[in-house]
Write a protein that holds these residues in place. Structure first.
Motif: not given
Length: 445
Positions: A409-431
């Motif tokens: 879970l710690p690494n999962a949360r860290a990677q999710v936070a990074r993905a939300l920063q890098l992926l285009p807001r509203g894109s399928p990956g961001w959702r």
């Protein structure tokens, strides 16, 4: 190897997905396209007789030498490798799995959950009444007596319930077998053998602990077999051969040291050759393994699983370029099979060119259509491939999927936070990252 769990223990799989639930409970699920496909094909007439849609039922292998099978999360059947190895024929395996189909058709998991909730309520009420009685009488022993009485009631209710659903699943399985034209002799012989094991070992077998055996159950199955016009008849064409191959494969992979005894050189059958090829591979005698696999391919050039085996031996000995054409040939015979797409993608990632990486990503995305049944290795490989192409947002998303599936879970949360920063807001990956963030936050730890 992990141990077996009780039939109702994986009810959570309906919510989080069967593979994730199994992993969370340390159940060693292994994937094998040939065995899963063979079992599903053999069970399809039984599923139809049960009124189930065959495509909606999934088969999962559990790497456990205990003789057992169980249902979980709705329409998922988990089959221990030990059950397949211990079964004497296709008839016995079908008898056991017809019984498990009876659990699905009867909605026993849902009923079991309801029974457990009622049992908790009874236990709570009993404890409260005991405490009230003890307080009124000024005696603590009265409260303890009330609690023990409630617990005894709960225990007996659960025993009665479990015996009832096991008998019900037997009767349903017998009907399904008859409608599918499969003799029920195997169900009877298997139950008798498990009863003998229970008598020989007071603690009982894995099967008898999770599927309580009674004389009444066996007598009822005996009566149905005696009356059946199918008694003593053959199983449908091809079943015995499919069973012999899957059993040989499992013995080769899980018990390589026994292959020579179970399949001596004098046994020239194809299943025996299969077991010996796999056994040689598992004992690291790679030259023999490749030679014997070549003989299998020569005997059946269009068998995708023989091609897969040769690809696997080459891949796992570092000969990725040589492995690739075997996976490609196997995929031509089984288009879209995830368990072939994954190793093929590995061979492409190893090459490292942009074109190969993009091709590997396409393969892995095809192998991850259903997140609930996607193997964690898919996410790890996707993370590697996306990272090598410079798409760090999707790489982080894939690694978040991987870490969450493995319970990190710690690494999962860290990677999710990074993905939300890098992926285009509203894109399928961001959702999807938002979904994973909520899932990670809801999990304890």
């Amino acid at each position: 190897m992990g141990r077996v769990i009780r039939i109702l223990a994986l009810a959570v799989a309906a919510v989080v997905g069967p593979l994730a639930a199994a992993q969370a409970q340390r159940i060693p699920v292994v994937r094998d396209a040939e065995i899963e496909t063979s079992i599903h094909r053999m069970l399809t007439p039984i599923f139809r007789a049960a009124g189930l849609t065959p495509e909606a039922v999934s088969i999962f292998l559990v790497q456990d030498d205990g003789v057992n099978a169980f249902v979980a999360g709705g329409q998922n059947i988990f089959v221990n490798t030990g059950l397949i190895i211990e079964a004497r024929n296709a008839d016995e395996l079908m008898g056991v799995l017809a019984h498990e189909t009876g659990h699905i058709a009867g909605g026993h998991l849902v009923r079991g959950q309801e029974m457990m909730e009622r049992s908790k309520l009874i236990a709570t009420i009993g404890s409260l009444l005991g405490a009230a009685a003890g307080a009124a009488a000024g005696r603590g022993d009265a409260a303890m007596a009330g609690a023990f009485t409630a617990q005894d009631m709960v225990r007996q209710n659960m025993v009665n319930f479990t015996r009832g659903i096991e008998s019900s699943a037997d009767q349903a399985g017998l009907r399904f077998l008859a409608q599918a034209g499969i003799p029920a002799d195997g169900m009877l012989s298997f139950l008798k053998r498990m009863q003998d094991a229970e008598l020989a070992h007071p603690r009982g077998s894995d099967y008898s602990r999770t599927h309580p055996l009674t004389a009444d159950r066996i007598e009822a199955v005996q009566e149905a077999v005696d009356k059946s016009a199918l008694r003593g008849g053959p199983v449908p064409p091809g079943y015995d051969d499919q069973f012999a191959r899957m059993r040989a494969k499992l013995i080769g992979f899980t018990q390589p040291e026994t292959v020579g005894r179970v399949y001596p050189a004098s046994d020239t059958s194809l299943p025996a050759q299969y077991a010996r090829a796999i056994g040689a591979y598992r004992r690291n005698v790679f030259a023999d393994a490749l030679g014997q696999t070549d003989a299998l391919i020569k005997a059946e050039p269009r068998n995708p699983y023989f091609l897969e085996l040769r690809g696997q031996i080459l891949l796992e000995t570092g000969r990725l370029a040589e492995a690739r054409p075997y996976y490609e040939r196997a995929l031509a015979l089984l288009p879209g099979e995830p368990q072939l797409l994954i190793p093929l993608a590995q061979t492409k990632i190893d090459r490292g060119s942009d074109a190969e990486l993009r091709s590997a990503i396409r393969d892995l995305e095809r192998a991850s259509v259903d997140p609930e049944t996607t193997l964690p290795i898919v996410w790890r490989l996707l993370g590697t491939a996306y990272g090598k192409t410079g798409d760090m947002g999707k790489a982080s998303l894939a690694l978040a999927e991987d870490n969450l599936a493995r319970g990190d879970l710690p690494n999962a949360r860290a990677q999710v936070a990074r993905a939300l920063q890098l992926l285009p807001r509203g894109s399928p990956g961001w959702r999807r990252a938002q979904d994973l963030q909520r899932e990670a936050e809801d999990k304890p730890g």
